[in-house]
Design a protein around this motif. Structure first.
Motif, PDB file in Angstrom:
ATOM      1  N   ALA A  23       0.816  -1.215   0.000  1.00 44.79           N
ATOM      2  CA  ALA A  23       0.000   0.000   0.000  1.00 44.79           C
ATOM      3  C   ALA A  23       0.849   1.264   0.000  1.00 44.79           C
ATOM      4  CB  ALA A  23      -0.945   0.003   1.202  1.00 44.79           C
ATOM      5  N   SER A  24       2.162   1.125   0.036  1.00 41.82           N
ATOM      6  CA  SER A  24       3.015   2.317   0.062  1.00 41.82           C
ATOM      7  C   SER A  24       3.293   2.869  -1.329  1.00 41.82           C
ATOM      8  CB  SER A  24       4.342   1.998   0.768  1.00 41.82           C
ATOM      9  OG  SER A  24       5.128   1.120  -0.026  1.00 41.82           O
ATOM     10  N   GLN A  25       2.820   2.198  -2.355  1.00 43.65           N
ATOM     11  CA  GLN A  25       3.022   2.678  -3.720  1.00 43.65           C
ATOM     12  C   GLN A  25       2.323   4.020  -3.917  1.00 43.65           C
ATOM     13  OE1 GLN A  25       2.313  -0.551  -6.793  1.00 43.65           O
ATOM     14  NE2 GLN A  25       1.353  -1.477  -5.002  1.00 43.65           N
ATOM     15  N   ASN A  26       2.988   4.939  -4.626  1.00 42.49           N
ATOM     16  CA  ASN A  26       2.281   6.166  -4.980  1.00 42.49           C
ATOM     17  C   ASN A  26       1.362   5.862  -6.161  1.00 42.49           C
ATOM     18  OD1 ASN A  26       3.666   6.591  -7.490  1.00 42.49           O
ATOM     19  ND2 ASN A  26       5.375   7.512  -6.371  1.00 42.49           N
ATOM     20  N   ASN A  27       0.516   6.813  -6.490  1.00 39.84           N
ATOM     21  CA  ASN A  27      -0.481   6.574  -7.531  1.00 39.84           C
ATOM     22  C   ASN A  27       0.148   6.220  -8.877  1.00 39.84           C
ATOM     23  OD1 ASN A  27      -3.337   6.614  -8.425  1.00 39.84           O
ATOM     24  ND2 ASN A  27      -2.551   8.235  -9.740  1.00 39.84           N
ATOM     25  N   SER A  28       1.242   6.873  -9.226  1.00 38.78           N
ATOM     26  CA  SER A  28       1.896   6.587 -10.514  1.00 38.78           C
ATOM     27  C   SER A  28       2.423   5.159 -10.559  1.00 38.78           C
ATOM     28  CB  SER A  28       3.044   7.562 -10.763  1.00 38.78           C
ATOM     29  OG  SER A  28       2.535   8.863 -10.888  1.00 38.78           O
ATOM     30  N   GLU A  29       3.052   4.736  -9.475  1.00 39.79           N
ATOM     31  CA  GLU A  29       3.570   3.357  -9.409  1.00 39.79           C
ATOM     32  C   GLU A  29       2.430   2.349  -9.473  1.00 39.79           C
ATOM     33  OE1 GLU A  29       7.480   4.115  -6.560  1.00 39.79           O
ATOM     34  OE2 GLU A  29       5.500   3.817  -5.641  1.00 39.79           O
ATOM     35  N   LEU A  30       1.383   2.618  -8.714  1.00 41.21           N
ATOM     36  CA  LEU A  30       0.233   1.714  -8.694  1.00 41.21           C
ATOM     37  C   LEU A  30      -0.397   1.624 -10.087  1.00 41.21           C
ATOM     38  CD1 LEU A  30      -1.753  -0.083  -7.135  1.00 41.21           C
ATOM     39  CD2 LEU A  30      -3.007   2.003  -6.515  1.00 41.21           C
ATOM     40  N   ALA A  31      -0.588   2.769 -10.722  1.00 39.69           N
ATOM     41  CA  ALA A  31      -1.178   2.787 -12.064  1.00 39.69           C
ATOM     42  C   ALA A  31      -0.335   1.969 -13.038  1.00 39.69           C
ATOM     43  CB  ALA A  31      -1.320   4.225 -12.548  1.00 39.69           C
ATOM     44  N   GLN A  32       0.973   2.140 -12.961  1.00 47.26           N
ATOM     45  CA  GLN A  32       1.865   1.390 -13.849  1.00 47.26           C
ATOM     46  C   GLN A  32       1.771  -0.108 -13.572  1.00 47.26           C
ATOM     47  OE1 GLN A  32       5.939   2.663 -13.601  1.00 47.26           O
ATOM     48  NE2 GLN A  32       6.616   1.302 -15.236  1.00 47.26           N
ATOM     49  N   LEU A  42      -6.288   6.793  -9.798  1.00 44.48           N
ATOM     50  CA  LEU A  42      -6.660   7.669  -8.688  1.00 44.48           C
ATOM     51  C   LEU A  42      -8.174   7.673  -8.477  1.00 44.48           C
ATOM     52  CD1 LEU A  42      -5.507   9.617  -6.594  1.00 44.48           C
ATOM     53  CD2 LEU A  42      -5.809  11.450  -8.269  1.00 44.48           C
ATOM     54  N   ARG A  43      -8.928   7.756  -9.560  1.00 48.53           N
ATOM     55  CA  ARG A  43     -10.387   7.753  -9.477  1.00 48.53           C
ATOM     56  C   ARG A  43     -10.889   6.426  -8.909  1.00 48.53           C
ATOM     57  NH1 ARG A  43     -13.110   5.946 -13.406  1.00 48.53           N
ATOM     58  NH2 ARG A  43     -11.715   6.578 -15.070  1.00 48.53           N
ATOM     59  N   ARG A  44     -10.308   5.324  -9.349  1.00 53.76           N
ATOM     60  CA  ARG A  44     -10.731   4.001  -8.879  1.00 53.76           C
ATOM     61  C   ARG A  44     -10.426   3.821  -7.388  1.00 53.76           C
ATOM     62  NH1 ARG A  44     -12.351  -0.202 -12.526  1.00 53.76           N
ATOM     63  NH2 ARG A  44     -12.546   0.745 -14.568  1.00 53.76           N
TER      64      ARG A  44
END
Length: 157
Positions: A23-32, A42-44
């Motif tokens: 859960a420590s991933q930032n939004n960009s990392e998570l999206a990738q 981010l919306r999801r």
């Protein structure tokens, strides 16, 4: 938030699985990692959080490295099982930091608690505070962990 199950698609599942792993991933990392655009991700995540699917994001601490070396699984049976008496007991244990989890169960005891303390004297003090000083506790049965072979926080989605 309601208790109605939320419907979600494969993208939501990938997001939930990725966040349950890290859960420590930032939004960009998570999206990738889940193969969507950053705005979509981010919306999801916001929707999953607002709908209550994601309750909170936390760090999982190694108990033995912070002095909590003893895990107890405790069965509690009350004398009186009226709703208000059960709620009173839950309120008392909710205020105790050493009680990590509290479940109403059936059949058998009324509650099962997961407790994490430093050692046996700390457990004894907790047992006195929570169980022997409360008039409504009829029976306490404690099991002490000697080895934790599995600990998982992930829920299959």
């Amino acid at each position: 938030m309601s208790d109605t199950p939320v419907t979600f698609d494969e993208i939501d599942r990938r997001i939930l699985n990725a966040l349950q792993t890290d859960a420590s991933q930032n939004n960009s990392e998570l999206a990738q990692n889940v193969h969507v655009s950053a705005p979509t991700c981010l919306r999801r995540v916001k929707h999953l959080t607002q709908s209550g699917v994601i309750e909170r994001q936390v760090a999982i601490v190694a108990p033995h490295l912070v002095g909590a070396r003893l895990t107890a699984i405790v069965e509690i049976t009350l004398d009186v099982q009226a709703a208000e008496r059960m709620a009173e007991f839950e309120q008392v244990v909710a205020s105790e930091a050493a009680v990590l989890q509290c479940y109403r169960v059936s059949p058998g005891p009324d509650f099962v608690l997961i407790v994490q303390v430093a050692d046996m004297p700390a457990y004894h003090a907790l047992a006195h505070r929570l169980f022997t000083s409360l008039a409504n506790v009829r029976n306490v049965k404690s099991y002490f962990s000697t080895f934790r072979s599995k600990f998982e926080t992930r829920i299959a989605v």
